[in-house]
Design a protein around this motif. Sequence first.
Motif, PDB file in Angstrom:
ATOM      1  N   SER A 256       0.688  -1.242  -0.279  1.00 58.91           N
ATOM      2  CA  SER A 256       0.089  -0.157   0.107  1.00 58.91           C
ATOM      3  C   SER A 256       0.803   1.196   0.078  1.00 58.91           C
ATOM      4  CB  SER A 256      -1.542  -0.425   0.961  1.00 58.91           C
ATOM      5  OG  SER A 256      -1.550   1.572   1.665  1.00 58.91           O
ATOM      6  N   ASN A 257       0.245   2.409  -0.995  1.00 54.88           N
ATOM      7  CA  ASN A 257       1.311   3.478  -0.654  1.00 54.88           C
ATOM      8  C   ASN A 257       1.212   4.343   0.130  1.00 54.88           C
ATOM      9  OD1 ASN A 257       2.278   4.124  -3.634  1.00 54.88           O
ATOM     10  ND2 ASN A 257       0.562   5.340  -4.526  1.00 54.88           N
ATOM     11  N   ILE A 258       0.206   3.878   1.062  1.00 55.37           N
ATOM     12  CA  ILE A 258       0.723   5.300   1.680  1.00 55.37           C
ATOM     13  C   ILE A 258       1.873   4.979   3.151  1.00 55.37           C
ATOM     14  CG2 ILE A 258      -0.997   2.929   3.655  1.00 55.37           C
ATOM     15  CD1 ILE A 258      -2.234   6.806   3.606  1.00 55.37           C
ATOM     16  N   PHE A 259       1.954   3.086   3.128  1.00 53.22           N
ATOM     17  CA  PHE A 259       3.134   3.749   3.731  1.00 53.22           C
ATOM     18  C   PHE A 259       4.549   4.005   3.737  1.00 53.22           C
ATOM     19  CE2 PHE A 259       0.354   0.401   4.791  1.00 53.22           C
ATOM     20  CZ  PHE A 259       0.025   0.714   6.199  1.00 53.22           C
ATOM     21  N   ASN A 260       4.364   4.506   2.088  1.00 52.83           N
ATOM     22  CA  ASN A 260       5.739   6.088   1.736  1.00 52.83           C
ATOM     23  C   ASN A 260       6.185   6.884   1.842  1.00 52.83           C
ATOM     24  OD1 ASN A 260       7.339   3.786   0.631  1.00 52.83           O
ATOM     25  ND2 ASN A 260       4.919   3.752  -1.164  1.00 52.83           N
ATOM     26  N   TYR A 261       4.876   7.648   3.055  1.00 51.18           N
ATOM     27  CA  TYR A 261       5.009   8.689   4.052  1.00 51.18           C
ATOM     28  C   TYR A 261       5.776   8.442   5.005  1.00 51.18           C
ATOM     29  CZ  TYR A 261       1.830  10.426  -0.206  1.00 51.18           C
ATOM     30  OH  TYR A 261       1.163  10.139  -1.442  1.00 51.18           O
ATOM     31  N   PRO A 262       6.092   9.445   6.141  1.00 53.41           N
ATOM     32  CA  PRO A 262       6.912   9.861   7.032  1.00 53.41           C
ATOM     33  C   PRO A 262       5.899   9.634   8.111  1.00 53.41           C
ATOM     34  CG  PRO A 262       7.109  11.645   5.420  1.00 53.41           C
ATOM     35  CD  PRO A 262       6.459  10.672   5.148  1.00 53.41           C
ATOM     36  N   THR A 263       6.450   9.402   8.832  1.00 57.42           N
ATOM     37  CA  THR A 263       5.587   9.583  10.421  1.00 57.42           C
ATOM     38  C   THR A 263       6.293  10.836  10.881  1.00 57.42           C
ATOM     39  OG1 THR A 263       6.888   7.720  11.218  1.00 57.42           O
ATOM     40  CG2 THR A 263       4.665   7.371  10.613  1.00 57.42           C
ATOM     41  N   LEU A 264       5.935  12.532  10.852  1.00 53.54           N
ATOM     42  CA  LEU A 264       7.109  13.270  11.124  1.00 53.54           C
ATOM     43  C   LEU A 264       6.770  13.205  12.604  1.00 53.54           C
ATOM     44  CD1 LEU A 264       6.480  15.112   8.194  1.00 53.54           C
ATOM     45  CD2 LEU A 264       8.215  13.849   8.782  1.00 53.54           C
TER      46      LEU A 264
ATOM     47  N   TRP B  62       0.353   7.922  -8.807  1.00 50.61           N
ATOM     48  CA  TRP B  62       1.228   7.516  -9.635  1.00 50.61           C
ATOM     49  C   TRP B  62       2.624   7.555  -9.713  1.00 50.61           C
ATOM     50  CZ3 TRP B  62      -0.924   3.671 -11.147  1.00 50.61           C
ATOM     51  CH2 TRP B  62      -2.276   2.940 -11.359  1.00 50.61           C
ATOM     52  N   ARG B  63       3.438   8.601  -8.635  1.00 56.65           N
ATOM     53  CA  ARG B  63       4.414   8.642  -8.784  1.00 56.65           C
ATOM     54  C   ARG B  63       5.197   7.894  -7.357  1.00 56.65           C
ATOM     55  NH1 ARG B  63       3.455  14.790  -8.952  1.00 56.65           N
ATOM     56  NH2 ARG B  63       3.967  14.954  -6.479  1.00 56.65           N
ATOM     57  N   VAL B  64       4.180   8.216  -6.369  1.00 56.87           N
ATOM     58  CA  VAL B  64       5.005   7.861  -5.188  1.00 56.87           C
ATOM     59  C   VAL B  64       4.310   5.437  -5.869  1.00 56.87           C
ATOM     60  CG1 VAL B  64       4.044   6.763  -3.007  1.00 56.87           C
ATOM     61  CG2 VAL B  64       3.305   8.717  -3.918  1.00 56.87           C
ATOM     62  N   VAL B  65       3.519   5.182  -6.466  1.00 53.58           N
ATOM     63  CA  VAL B  65       3.446   4.145  -6.946  1.00 53.58           C
ATOM     64  C   VAL B  65       4.846   3.207  -7.635  1.00 53.58           C
ATOM     65  CG1 VAL B  65       1.989   2.195  -8.338  1.00 53.58           C
ATOM     66  CG2 VAL B  65       0.833   3.880  -7.535  1.00 53.58           C
ATOM     67  N   LYS B  66       5.236   4.488  -8.528  1.00 48.93           N
ATOM     68  CA  LYS B  66       6.332   4.062  -9.381  1.00 48.93           C
ATOM     69  C   LYS B  66       7.178   3.674  -8.606  1.00 48.93           C
ATOM     70  CE  LYS B  66       3.381   4.577 -14.243  1.00 48.93           C
ATOM     71  NZ  LYS B  66       2.701   5.173 -14.613  1.00 48.93           N
ATOM     72  N   GLY B  67       7.698   4.519  -7.759  1.00 49.02           N
ATOM     73  CA  GLY B  67       8.284   4.190  -6.307  1.00 49.02           C
ATOM     74  C   GLY B  67       8.810   5.586  -5.983  1.00 49.02           C
ATOM     75  N   ASP B  68       8.514   6.593  -5.714  1.00 51.09           N
ATOM     76  CA  ASP B  68       9.059   8.170  -5.976  1.00 51.09           C
ATOM     77  C   ASP B  68       8.517   8.969  -4.986  1.00 51.09           C
ATOM     78  OD1 ASP B  68      11.228   8.743  -7.455  1.00 51.09           O
ATOM     79  OD2 ASP B  68      10.697   9.110  -9.222  1.00 51.09           O
ATOM     80  N   GLY B  69       7.584   8.137  -3.971  1.00 45.52           N
ATOM     81  CA  GLY B  69       7.022   8.872  -2.849  1.00 45.52           C
ATOM     82  C   GLY B  69       8.061   9.003  -1.611  1.00 45.52           C
ATOM     83  N   PRO B  70       8.189   9.691  -0.829  1.00 51.03           N
ATOM     84  CA  PRO B  70       9.198  10.410   0.484  1.00 51.03           C
ATOM     85  C   PRO B  70       9.829   9.318   1.076  1.00 51.03           C
ATOM     86  CG  PRO B  70       6.829  11.295   0.587  1.00 51.03           C
ATOM     87  CD  PRO B  70       6.639  10.684   0.004  1.00 51.03           C
TER      88      PRO B  70
ATOM     89  N   ARG C  55      -1.768  16.051   6.456  1.00 49.73           N
ATOM     90  CA  ARG C  55      -0.824  15.452   5.336  1.00 49.73           C
ATOM     91  C   ARG C  55      -1.059  14.516   5.315  1.00 49.73           C
ATOM     92  NH1 ARG C  55       3.470  14.076   9.054  1.00 49.73           N
ATOM     93  NH2 ARG C  55       2.954  15.265  10.364  1.00 49.73           N
ATOM     94  N   TRP C  56      -2.636  13.446   6.012  1.00 52.65           N
ATOM     95  CA  TRP C  56      -2.597  12.590   5.371  1.00 52.65           C
ATOM     96  C   TRP C  56      -3.967  12.051   5.274  1.00 52.65           C
ATOM     97  CZ3 TRP C  56       0.922   8.196   6.480  1.00 52.65           C
ATOM     98  CH2 TRP C  56       1.736   8.369   6.955  1.00 52.65           C
ATOM     99  N   TRP C  57      -4.849  13.448   5.564  1.00 52.78           N
ATOM    100  CA  TRP C  57      -5.806  13.525   4.266  1.00 52.78           C
ATOM    101  C   TRP C  57      -5.784  12.366   3.231  1.00 52.78           C
ATOM    102  CZ3 TRP C  57     -10.760  12.451   5.344  1.00 52.78           C
ATOM    103  CH2 TRP C  57     -12.419  12.474   4.824  1.00 52.78           C
ATOM    104  N   TRP C  58      -5.407  13.607   2.568  1.00 50.20           N
ATOM    105  CA  TRP C  58      -5.555  13.180   0.661  1.00 50.20           C
ATOM    106  C   TRP C  58      -4.743  11.282   0.630  1.00 50.20           C
ATOM    107  CZ3 TRP C  58      -9.173  14.934  -1.864  1.00 50.20           C
ATOM    108  CH2 TRP C  58      -9.107  16.361  -1.523  1.00 50.20           C
ATOM    109  N   PRO C  59      -3.447  11.056   1.341  1.00 46.27           N
ATOM    110  CA  PRO C  59      -3.158   9.914   1.185  1.00 46.27           C
ATOM    111  C   PRO C  59      -3.689   9.136   1.212  1.00 46.27           C
ATOM    112  CG  PRO C  59      -1.169  10.655   1.559  1.00 46.27           C
ATOM    113  CD  PRO C  59      -2.578  12.050   1.496  1.00 46.27           C
ATOM    114  N   SER C  60      -4.659   9.292   1.940  1.00 42.26           N
ATOM    115  CA  SER C  60      -5.614   7.951   2.780  1.00 42.26           C
ATOM    116  C   SER C  60      -6.669   8.092   1.871  1.00 42.26           C
ATOM    117  CB  SER C  60      -6.045   8.616   4.234  1.00 42.26           C
ATOM    118  OG  SER C  60      -5.523   8.724   5.157  1.00 42.26           O
ATOM    119  N   MET C  61      -6.987   9.076   1.272  1.00 45.75           N
ATOM    120  CA  MET C  61      -8.258   8.681   0.338  1.00 45.75           C
ATOM    121  C   MET C  61      -7.933   7.676  -1.001  1.00 45.75           C
ATOM    122  SD  MET C  61     -10.877  10.752   1.131  1.00 45.75           S
ATOM    123  CE  MET C  61     -11.742  11.291  -0.617  1.00 45.75           C
ATOM    124  N   MET C  62      -6.235   8.154  -1.299  1.00 40.02           N
ATOM    125  CA  MET C  62      -5.885   6.879  -2.271  1.00 40.02           C
ATOM    126  C   MET C  62      -6.265   5.536  -2.449  1.00 40.02           C
ATOM    127  SD  MET C  62      -2.605   9.510  -3.076  1.00 40.02           S
ATOM    128  CE  MET C  62      -2.535  11.625  -3.723  1.00 40.02           C
TER     129      MET C  62
END
Lengths: 95, 317
Positions: free
Chosen positions: B108-116, B268-276, B189-196
Amino acid sequence: MINQEWPLWEIFIRSRNGLSHKHVGSLHAADAEMAMSNARDVYTRRSEGISIWVVESSKIVASNPEDQGPLFEPAANKVYRHPTFYDLPDGLEHM
Amino acid sequence: MKTESLEQRFQDRIDREERIEPKDWMPEKYRKTLIRQISQHAHSEIVGMLPEGNWITRAPSLRRKAALLAKVQDEAGHGLYLYAAAETLGISRDEMIEQLHDGTAKYSNIFNYPTLTWADMGTIGWLVDGAAIMNQVPLCRCSYGPYARAMVRVCKEESFHQRQGFEILLTLSRGNREQREMLQESVNRWWWPSMMMFGPNDADSPHSQQSMAWKIKRFSNDELRQKFVDVCVEQAKILNVTIPDRDLKWNEERGHYDFGKIDWDEFWRVVKGDGPCNRQRLKARIDAHENGAWVRDAAMAFAKKQSERKQAQKIAS
């Protein structure tokens, strides 16, 4: 490096005395002892059981779904094995 | 029997709400679809331990720490139930891990976001687990038996995750200004990634229709996303937090909330490997696997030695 996958084990849990063990899932472990302690950690974290069986999956022999017909259909036309097959008068009690 | 009629018989079983079990005949595409979905789901549970693991040692109290630790342990268990379900379809655990590590399989894409911040532990519970639950509850009725049974276990445990998250946020919402700002910033920070998390719009989701026909999926991506929005808007009121979407408003006619456009380019950027965090997450998984190899080998060698010793004793006696 051996790089060999640990064998698969099937886990059965008795949730409380008076009930039989029930299949809950499977896990990989190097031996029975490890299968037992992993089963405890994975399947009984919330008091789901009081007894665990672990069985190596390769030791289980399963019937084949394609044999379902020959295996189980003969039971379908032996209705006389069920109590409701027998015609008895309404007034009959304790039976 | 001809493949065509086998497929028809299979679909009839699905339509009758019969469950499919591992040794039953199934179309190759059904098997492949399930392996892809279940393994991706399993990988998500395992990779999903990383963003939260980040905060275990820094939890603000022992109560929070114990709960977070238990939650992360649950996720390891969920990964295991799901790997086991996928294995019943004829793929090995090692193959799945390999596919994760070489990038063939996604998580899942969501785990490519950092927990700040600490608030992120709450927001993940509320929004990320909330979205996951919405996706997962219908999977308890999935046509494939082992997957459905695994999901029943997962869902039972998942509700504690969401509640502990919401409690963290509730505490922050009743705290001082700094704490309330931390809460809002985290939700921003998390709302939109969650929607995705519900995946592409139905029109752009090519596999969806077949998955619905096979009853692997019960609701479409957009249906679930709408349900998520409707539920969250009400919950946000309790937290006194603003959902970062200017277009969010009640639509009397539809009986649902309207919401803004999702940035699919980012998705799609994050799916393809370029998330944070894509590279960091994958590296952590690969390192853990490689550094653990000697432990797995040692356990196997020990088990072999023990059984040989037992065998020898039997012969001697």
